[in-house]
Design an enzyme around this catalytic site. Sequence first.
Site, PDB file in Angstrom:
ATOM      1  N   SER A  11       0.825  -1.208   0.000  1.00 13.73           N
ATOM      2  CA  SER A  11       0.000   0.000   0.000  1.00 13.73           C
ATOM      3  C   SER A  11       0.858   1.256   0.000  1.00 13.73           C
ATOM      4  CB  SER A  11      -0.917   0.000   1.233  1.00 13.73           C
ATOM      5  OG  SER A  11      -1.749  -1.120   1.237  1.00 13.73           O
ATOM      6  N   ARG A 110     -13.218  -6.691 -10.833  1.00 15.84           N
ATOM      7  CA  ARG A 110     -13.308  -5.872  -9.627  1.00 15.84           C
ATOM      8  C   ARG A 110     -13.873  -4.489  -9.964  1.00 15.84           C
ATOM      9  NH1 ARG A 110      -7.929  -6.604  -6.088  1.00 15.84           N
ATOM     10  NH2 ARG A 110      -9.261  -5.528  -4.572  1.00 15.84           N
ATOM     11  N   SER A 157     -11.583   1.666   0.165  1.00 14.92           N
ATOM     12  CA  SER A 157     -10.997   2.961   0.521  1.00 14.92           C
ATOM     13  C   SER A 157     -10.093   3.486  -0.581  1.00 14.92           C
ATOM     14  CB  SER A 157     -10.208   2.841   1.826  1.00 14.92           C
ATOM     15  OG  SER A 157      -9.098   1.969   1.661  1.00 14.92           O
ATOM     16  N   ASP A 297      -8.161  -6.873   5.405  1.00 14.60           N
ATOM     17  CA  ASP A 297      -7.197  -7.713   4.687  1.00 14.60           C
ATOM     18  C   ASP A 297      -6.642  -8.827   5.563  1.00 14.60           C
ATOM     19  OD1 ASP A 297      -7.390  -6.618   2.189  1.00 14.60           O
ATOM     20  OD2 ASP A 297      -5.576  -5.401   2.324  1.00 14.60           O
TER      21      ASP A 297
END
EC number: 2.5.1.19
Length: 413
Positions: A11, A110, A157, A297
């Site tokens: 991330s 997705r 998010s 996650d």
Amino acid sequence: MALAHIPGSKSITARALFLAAAADGVTTLVRPLRSDDTEGFAEGLTRLGYRVGRTPDTWQIDGRPQGPAVTEADVYCRDGATTARFLPTLTAAAHGGTYRFDASPQMRRRPLAPLTRALRDLGVDLRHEEAEGHHPLTVVAHGVHGGEVTLDAGQSSQYLTALLLLGPLTRDGLRVRVTDLVSEPYVDITTAMMRSFGAEVGREGDTYTVAPGGYRATTYAVEPDASTASYFFAAAALTGTEVTVPGLGTGALQGDLRFVDVLRRMGARVDVRADRTTVSGTGELRGLTVNMRDISDTMPTLAAIAPFASGPVRIEDVANTRVKECDRLDACAENLRRLGVAVTTGPDWIEIEPGTPAPGVDIKTYGDHRVVMSFAVTGLRTPGITFDDPGCVRKTFPGFHEAFAKLALPSRP
């Protein structure tokens, strides 16, 4: 005590690549994650004309505040959600150009619709070429004025992160009113990193405000990946041993480090210091009910060790895990049932009963790296577990199997 050296955060690396590309000057990323996802992001930047230089421990990116160096490009996003969501947003701010993005079949499934709807509301010329709200898509860039926009970030998010990252590149700044938000700690990572690159970003209630003015290049160290660390912490709790992860401590940006608090509630000992975190198993794992909306996650990690708890484990408020690399709620439930464990699920929850997993089961991975790494922990107490696609860990941790084996944690009967 076993030391687990975890590679850099996916991330943080993805956000840092966006920020570096948009910044004025040359940015050096120290210890970035090198995996299929982040290499795909860097490759996408290269296709857009950004210079990305690599050494074994650093990446250097020549920022271009004005946008890509080319006016036309085809970018393949592989399986990477951050690549697929952040790079089209980056190109939208360019002063001109046409950029086409496509992705793997997994990533094509997705959703993107909340983000692309918000970008269109800001005046971005964006077209979905096949299924609305999914890749492939084309951005015809002519800059973004900014202004106010409303966003539903209840699925991911990353939609909000993409818009916030765009904010300093707009002419007038950005106000984003959020009607729903999942995995909020990831947004906190975004805003902290934006400030490290010189941006002004604030929040009042459900509205985020970003000032125009761009980004400044910097040297940025990438901390270890907390989601990946969860498998090693869970291994310690499950086997009654001790694992320390250097580089993740009280100052960590990543909310997924809160997974150790779940292990503490289950009976493990946890020691979080400034520069490291240690989890020690006590031989006890208690059942619990836990809301994992903000650390979803790590839901598969908990599901994979849940059968060894003394009571039921119920994980709630994780509907967004159904739109990850696979439907992770169903994937965990199916594999636990294959192991002979009693499981029930609902729209946003899973409940797992105590039980002894059956040996010799082949885990169905759905090409999802987190399914493999989670059930590798189960394998510490269950002989003969195999995977139909063990190599899909390359997405975030190509050396996972070797690193996990090096821990030499004892299996327990």
